[in-house]
Design an enzyme around this catalytic site. Structure first.
Site, PDB file in Angstrom:
ATOM      1  N   GLY A 128      70.879 127.244  59.793  1.00 54.00           N
ATOM      2  CA  GLY A 128      71.441 125.969  59.335  1.00 54.00           C
ATOM      3  C   GLY A 128      70.881 125.481  58.007  1.00 54.00           C
ATOM      4  CB  ILE A 139      69.438 112.151  49.656  1.00 54.71           C
ATOM      5  CG1 ILE A 139      70.099 111.141  48.732  1.00 54.71           C
ATOM      6  CG2 ILE A 139      70.447 113.130  50.244  1.00 54.71           C
ATOM      7  CD1 ILE A 139      70.669 111.759  47.457  1.00 54.71           C
ATOM      8  CG  HIS A 170      63.586 122.192  52.647  1.00 53.44           C
ATOM      9  ND1 HIS A 170      64.436 123.149  52.140  1.00 53.44           N
ATOM     10  CD2 HIS A 170      64.279 121.561  53.630  1.00 53.44           C
ATOM     11  CE1 HIS A 170      65.596 123.092  52.785  1.00 53.44           C
ATOM     12  NE2 HIS A 170      65.526 122.140  53.694  1.00 53.44           N
ATOM     13  CG  HIS A 176      63.932 118.865  57.278  1.00 54.30           C
ATOM     14  ND1 HIS A 176      64.907 118.063  56.727  1.00 54.30           N
ATOM     15  CD2 HIS A 176      64.357 120.141  57.074  1.00 54.30           C
ATOM     16  CE1 HIS A 176      65.876 118.808  56.232  1.00 54.30           C
ATOM     17  NE2 HIS A 176      65.575 120.069  56.429  1.00 54.30           N
ATOM     18  CG  ASN A 213      67.105 123.580  59.291  1.00 57.29           C
ATOM     19  OD1 ASN A 213      66.855 123.691  60.486  1.00 57.29           O
ATOM     20  ND2 ASN A 213      67.489 122.428  58.758  1.00 57.29           N
TER      21      ASN A 213
HETATM   22  P1  5GP Z   1      68.412 121.979  55.045  1.00 58.28           P
HETATM   23  O1  5GP Z   1      69.675 121.851  55.842  1.00 58.28           O
HETATM   24  O2  5GP Z   1      68.554 122.937  53.900  1.00 58.28           O
HETATM   25  O3  5GP Z   1      67.204 122.269  55.901  1.00 58.28           O
HETATM   26  O4  5GP Z   1      68.109 120.544  54.474  1.00 58.28           O
HETATM   27  C1  5GP Z   1      68.528 120.090  53.243  1.00 58.28           C
HETATM   28  C2  5GP Z   1      68.223 118.616  53.203  1.00 58.28           C
HETATM   29  O5  5GP Z   1      68.247 118.207  51.858  1.00 58.28           O
HETATM   30  C3  5GP Z   1      69.220 117.747  53.955  1.00 58.28           C
HETATM   31  O6  5GP Z   1      68.530 117.016  54.967  1.00 58.28           O
HETATM   32  C4  5GP Z   1      69.788 116.826  52.874  1.00 58.28           C
HETATM   33  O7  5GP Z   1      69.994 115.513  53.318  1.00 58.28           O
HETATM   34  C5  5GP Z   1      68.729 116.899  51.794  1.00 58.28           C
HETATM   35  N1  5GP Z   1      69.239 116.704  50.447  1.00 58.28           N
HETATM   36  C6  5GP Z   1      70.342 117.283  49.901  1.00 58.28           C
HETATM   37  N2  5GP Z   1      70.494 116.900  48.626  1.00 58.28           N
HETATM   38  C7  5GP Z   1      69.454 116.062  48.346  1.00 58.28           C
HETATM   39  C8  5GP Z   1      69.068 115.332  47.177  1.00 58.28           C
HETATM   40  O8  5GP Z   1      69.692 115.386  46.131  1.00 58.28           O
HETATM   41  N3  5GP Z   1      67.948 114.568  47.286  1.00 58.28           N
HETATM   42  C9  5GP Z   1      67.208 114.485  48.431  1.00 58.28           C
HETATM   43  N4  5GP Z   1      66.145 113.705  48.420  1.00 58.28           N
HETATM   44  N5  5GP Z   1      67.547 115.162  49.550  1.00 58.28           N
HETATM   45  C10 5GP Z   1      68.656 115.938  49.507  1.00 58.28           C
END
Ligand code: 5GP
Ligand code: ZN
Length: 116
Positions: A93, A32, A100, A102, A87
């Site tokens: 982080g 997002i 997941h 990225h 992460n």
């Molecule tokens: P993390 O920091 O946990 O590795 O990454 C979480 C990711 O989820 C972030 O890059 C953030 O932009 C994404 N994200 C958070 N909320 C949503 C959402 O509602 N929809 C989508 N598609 N991505 C999200």
């Protein structure tokens, strides 16, 4: 499934996403808040809070995620290469506690770690 987990809600279709790929085990969708021209996420449908709670029984699932990530990255136009980021935990982080990967690419991808 975890009731209040954001990515479980996306997997269940309760929160919309821009889906790239779906099968019985995996879902891929655009981030997002992308940090590059292409930035999508690959998640297992199984709720695993992070890589730290993955076990030997998840080895095939984790392997599938990496292989599918590479395939989808190329389909998304990243034939020249891409970055994969996982992460893990607060110390890594992680913000959404559903495992997941990225997949990030396109444009200028800076060195991952800045050295002074
Ligand atoms: P993390 O920091 O946990 O590795 O990454 C979480 C990711 O989820 C972030 O890059 C953030 O932009 C994404 N994200 C958070 N909320 C949503 C959402 O509602 N929809 C989508 N598609 N991505 C999200
Ligand atoms: Zn979840």
């Amino acid at each position: 499934m975890s009731e209040n987990c954001l990515f479980c809600k996306i997997v269940r279709g309760e929160i919309p996403c821009r889906k790239i790929y779906e099968d019985d085990e995996l879902l891929a969708f655009h981030d997002i808040n992308p940090v590059a021209p292409v930035h999508f996420m690959l998640v297992p449908k199984l709720h695993l809070a992070s890589l730290m709670v993955a076990e030997d029984s998840h080895a095939a699932l984790l392997g599938r995620m990496l292989l599918l990530g590479a395939k989808l990255a190329q389909e998304q136009g990243l034939e020249n290469g891409f970055r994969t980021v996982i992460n893990t935990g607060k110390g890594g982080g992680q913000e959404v506690f559903h495992l997941h990967i990225h997949i990030i690419g396109g444009g200028n991808i800076p060195p991952m770690v800045k050295r002074s």
